[in-house]
Design an enzyme around this catalytic site. Structure first.
Site, mmCIF file in Angstrom:
data_model
loop_
_atom_site.group_PDB
_atom_site.id
_atom_site.type_symbol
_atom_site.label_atom_id
_atom_site.label_comp_id
_atom_site.label_asym_id
_atom_site.label_seq_id
_atom_site.Cartn_x
_atom_site.Cartn_y
_atom_site.Cartn_z
ATOM 1 N N ASP A 1 25.499 -31.447 13.407
ATOM 2 C CA ASP A 1 24.397 -31.906 12.557
ATOM 3 C C ASP A 1 24.742 -31.726 11.080
ATOM 4 O OD1 ASP A 1 21.892 -32.858 11.915
ATOM 5 O OD2 ASP A 1 20.798 -31.402 13.133
ATOM 6 N N ASP B 1 16.220 -39.496 14.183
ATOM 7 C CA ASP B 1 15.305 -38.485 14.712
ATOM 8 C C ASP B 1 14.035 -39.137 15.222
ATOM 9 O OD1 ASP B 1 16.881 -36.334 14.347
ATOM 10 O OD2 ASP B 1 15.866 -35.563 12.575
HETATM 11 C C1 DGJ Z 1 18.004 -32.695 12.800
HETATM 12 C C2 DGJ Z 1 18.427 -33.396 14.037
HETATM 13 O O1 DGJ Z 1 18.494 -34.762 13.806
HETATM 14 C C3 DGJ Z 1 17.491 -33.026 15.165
HETATM 15 O O2 DGJ Z 1 17.791 -33.762 16.305
HETATM 16 C C4 DGJ Z 1 17.617 -31.561 15.405
HETATM 17 O O3 DGJ Z 1 18.883 -31.258 15.889
HETATM 18 C C5 DGJ Z 1 17.312 -30.806 14.135
HETATM 19 N N1 DGJ Z 1 18.090 -31.276 13.024
HETATM 20 C C6 DGJ Z 1 17.552 -29.333 14.311
HETATM 21 O O4 DGJ Z 1 17.410 -28.636 13.146
#
Ligand code: DGJ
Length: 748
Positions: A473, A543
């Site tokens: 991430d 997301d």
């Molecule tokens: C952002 C990501 O896109 C989410 O799927 C998740 O992993 C969060 N970060 C966790 O902090």
């Protein structure tokens, strides 16, 4: 296939031709790019007739017929020679000016594609590469341009390398990766913009005299402007019109522009974002720009198909390239930061019972992380309150359940409240007084000691937990891009050095752990680009898991990317990002048009919902090859409507019908398909699931009817009356149809 014919260079793929020549003065004149031409022996017919130059322009007479660069299509351009369009290369020479004059020196055709120093690049296979060398005599520079022709994908890639052969340092202010000069301005430039949670929103801008510019400034390829862009005719559709697709294999700030000039020409440029960029090149050093890829197709469908083939065969690599991707259950939207070992194991057990194959432990497992304000950087310290037995213990227990174990990390970041920051406050990018994003600071990835630290720390974590999958991430944009490691005259290098550092870390980790399935996430889709795909065969597109938003996003992403690269999850309803409710089956149908996962608390579901999920996963596994790797057709222009995934043997397909909004009294629907055999007979049925009984379709029809006219579906509910056969489908409603070739032709 690449040929040099006298002063002409001819690149031919199965369906496209790209041609340029060296003019009498030594400039590289672009002649043609598009549909494959049957060219006779004499390529001179492609050369525009010149001799004079228009109005107040200036040009070059010495050495041959006069040429005016303002009115000439070129392969590369630089300031100071009379070409007024945006340049490909800008170099501040030791004399203080930026006037450079690159002329042809030599060319060679290579059987093997040379790798790019420090940068990811496409795998050449048996594709030929043309390397053209130009020289700038006054400043002592050499510019190498590489062109690789991928015949069966109809893709050509380009890259550029600048070498300082003079005795003095120079500063590169821009070195683009691709330049294509079009003869005509009647094009639309479509870019894919958006933001967090709404990635891949298309923007159509008509080209003309003046410029259309786009790109990102976030330090990432960015959800605000994807590095995939298209230039196409005004009326282009899925099946007609000139459609050019351009990609950059780069994960940092990038730049695209289509600038028209006064003489009806249009220049497309793509490369590293020049704003804020500079690179000091000492005597003897070289600078390499990232690789760019381009294709031409008649219609968007053909263009996308070329890119999908190219990405699958030449960008993706390693153990996972063609392997079935596992159905996963992820802890994030199930629990966010609030979990303990017992809860995780319960979720994993439930996931396993329903058919999931991989359990992913998302954020919150390390340091004292119960919120997003601490512990990033402390990867070797497990959160003992949540996981008393440690990471290995949890991972082993998950594996004992019969699931693979996956882990989330965000290695490029550091929290102010972390042991790493306390030990190395000087490791951050930027000064302490800086804009902060998601309560976190960024490590200066350009510094070798930080890269080494991450390589060793993550190696330790991966050896301990032995994950089969890692979600990488990166949750904030780069702002104060100042590096403590660089002198004042090199600060313009910080962002690109960051990306190069990231690539070095990934290169090393992928080599050490070749069987880990890496998924690229950057607050969702902030790094959906071919650079990352060289290391990680899949990305978390957004997301936003709302079925309606995802349907649109995946639709637009599919113009440049194949469905086997994006993760798509079934999440809770109402959706956490949009508050919209959507039927469970629609959430599945949309997620099934990608790499399926579940990201919700399975324990909060009813028995019926759990049974429905078990059936979904079983169905997905049965059709996984087609859904993940089948040929993708967008069946209608626009996002309301049908998608089709076609098996590689052409014998069966899955068609998604998604209805964003149920309109009262809407017209009847006719389903048309693509890619079938006209004379073959197909049976169309509805994927069986809880919501329909008599509504299910069962239609026999020939491929010809299905493709050229279509078959009528049962009447949808339109506001009045309802029969047992009525398709009851509301907002975000959907159906998934199966098309199977059958030997029987009765009833047709
Ligand atoms: C952002 C990501 O896109 C989410 O799927 C998740 O992993 C969060 N970060 C966790 O902090």
């Amino acid at each position: 296939m690449i040929q040099q014919k006298g002063s002409f260079f001819l690149l031919e793929t199965d369906g496209t031709t790209y041609c340029f020549r060296v003019t009498e003065q030594g400039f590289l004149q672009h002649l043609y790019y598009g549909k494959r031409l049957s060219l006779g022996a004499d390529l001179a017919a492609l050369v525009p007739q010149g001799g004079l130059w228009p109005g107040d322009s200036s040009g070059w007479r010495r050495g041959g017929p006069a040429i005016c660069l303002e009115d000439t299509a070129l392969e590369v351009s630089a300031p100071g020679l009379g070409d007024l369009r945006e340049p490909f290369a800008v170099v501040r020479t030791a004399a203080g000016d930026t006037l450079t004059d690159f002329r042809f020196e030599s060319a060679e055709i290579l059987a093997e594609k040379p790798p790019l120093e420090g940068l990811p690049s496409s795998l050449g296979g048996d594709a030929q590469t043309l390397r053209v060398t130009l020289t700038e005599r006054r400043a002592g520079l050499r510019l190498e341009l590489c062109y690789t022709a991928f015949d069966s994908c109809d893709v050509i890639t380009r890259s550029a390398r600048l070498v300082n052969l003079g005795g003095q340092p120079v500063t590169v202010l821009r070195l683009m990766s691709n330049q294509v000069d079009f003869y005509g301005q009647d094009y639309i430039m479509t870019t894919f913009n958006g933001a967090w949670g709404r990635e891949f929103e298309p923007t159509r801008t008509p080209c003309g005299p003046g410029g259309v510019t786009g790109g990102s400034r976030t330090g990432t390829s960015s959800s605000k402007a994807n590095p995939f862009v298209m230039l196409h005719s005004q009326a282009a559709s899925e099946v007609q019109g000139h459609c050019y697709g351009f990609h950059l294999l780069y994960s940092g700030s990038h730049y695209e522009c289509a600038c028209g000039n006064a003489y009806g020409k249009l220049r497309f440029l793509q490369g590293i974002q020049p704003e804020g960029f500079s690179w000091r090149l000492e005597a003897g050093e070289s600078f390499t720009a990232p690789e760019a890829a381009m294709t031409w197709g008649w219609g968007f469908s053909a263009m996308s198909r070329n890119l999908h083939r190219f990405i699958r065969a030449h960008v993706l690599r390693g153990w996972w390239r063609d392997r079935p991707r596992p159905v996963l259950i992820n802890s994030w939207e199930s629990f966010y930061f609030k979990f303990n070992q017992e809860g995780l194991l319960r979720l994993a057990r439930q996931g396993k019972e329903l058919g999931a194959e991989l359990f992913v432990l998302d954020d919150g497992w390390f340091g004292k992380r119960d919120a997003d304000n601490c512990s990033l950087g402390d990867w070797t310290t497990v959160n003992a309150k949540k996981l008393p037995g440690g990471l290995r213990d949890l991972a082993d227990r998950i594996r004992d359940l019969g699931l693979d174990f996956g882990l989330w990390v965000e290695p490029e970041m550091v929290s102010e409240d972390s042991d790493l920051f306390r030990a190395h406050p000087d490791w951050i990018l930027g000064r302490m007084e800086q804009a902060i994003g998601r309560n976190q600071l960024i490590l200066d990835m350009g510094r070798p000691e930080i890269q080494n630290h991450l390589i060793e720390t993550l190696t330790q974590v991966f050896e301990e937990a032995r994950p089969a999958y890692v979600k990488w991430d990166m949750n904030r944009i780069l702002t104060d891009t100042w590096s403590a490691a660089l002198p004042p005259d090199r600060q313009g290098e910080a962002c690109h050095r960051y990306v190069l550092g990231l690539y070095r870390v990934l290169e090393e980790l992928c080599a050490r752990f070749p069987k880990i399935l890496f998924e690229c996430c950057a607050g969702g889709g902030n790094r959906t680009d071919l650079g990352m795909l060289c290391y990680m065969p899949q990305v978390w597109l957004s997301d936003n898991t709302d079925a309606l938003c995802r349907c649109r996003m995946q639709y637009y992403a599919s113009f440049g990317y194949p469905q086997c690269v994006w993760g798509a999850h079934v999440s809770a309803s109402p959706n956490h990002q949009t508050l919209r409710t959507a039927p469970l089956e629609s959430r599945f149908h949309v997620a099934a048009m990608g790499l399926l996962g579940y990201e919700l608390d399975l324990g909060a579901l009813s028995e019926e919902e759990r049974a429905a999920i078990a059936a979904q996963i079983a169905f997905y596994k049965e059709h996984r090859q087609t859904l993940q790797y089948g040929q993708l057709f967008r069946l209608r222009d626009g996002t309301d409507g049908f998608w089709q995934m076609m098996a590689s043997d052409g014998k069966n397909a899955l068609v998604l019908l998604f209805q964003p909004e149920n309109r009262a009294n809407a017209p009847a629907l006719r389903l048309t398909a693509r890619g079938l055999r006209p004379e073959a007979v197909y049976r169309l049925t509805t994927r069986p699931c809880g919501f329909q009984t008599e509504e299910s379709e069962d239609i026999l029809s020939t491929g010809s009817v299905l493709m050229d006219w279509g078959v009528w579906l049962k009447q949808g509910f339109s506001g009045v009356g309802r029969e047992p056969q009525t398709r009851m489908m509301g907002d975000s409603g959907s159906r998934l149809y199966l098309l199977e070739e059958t030997s029987s032709d009765k009833n047709c």
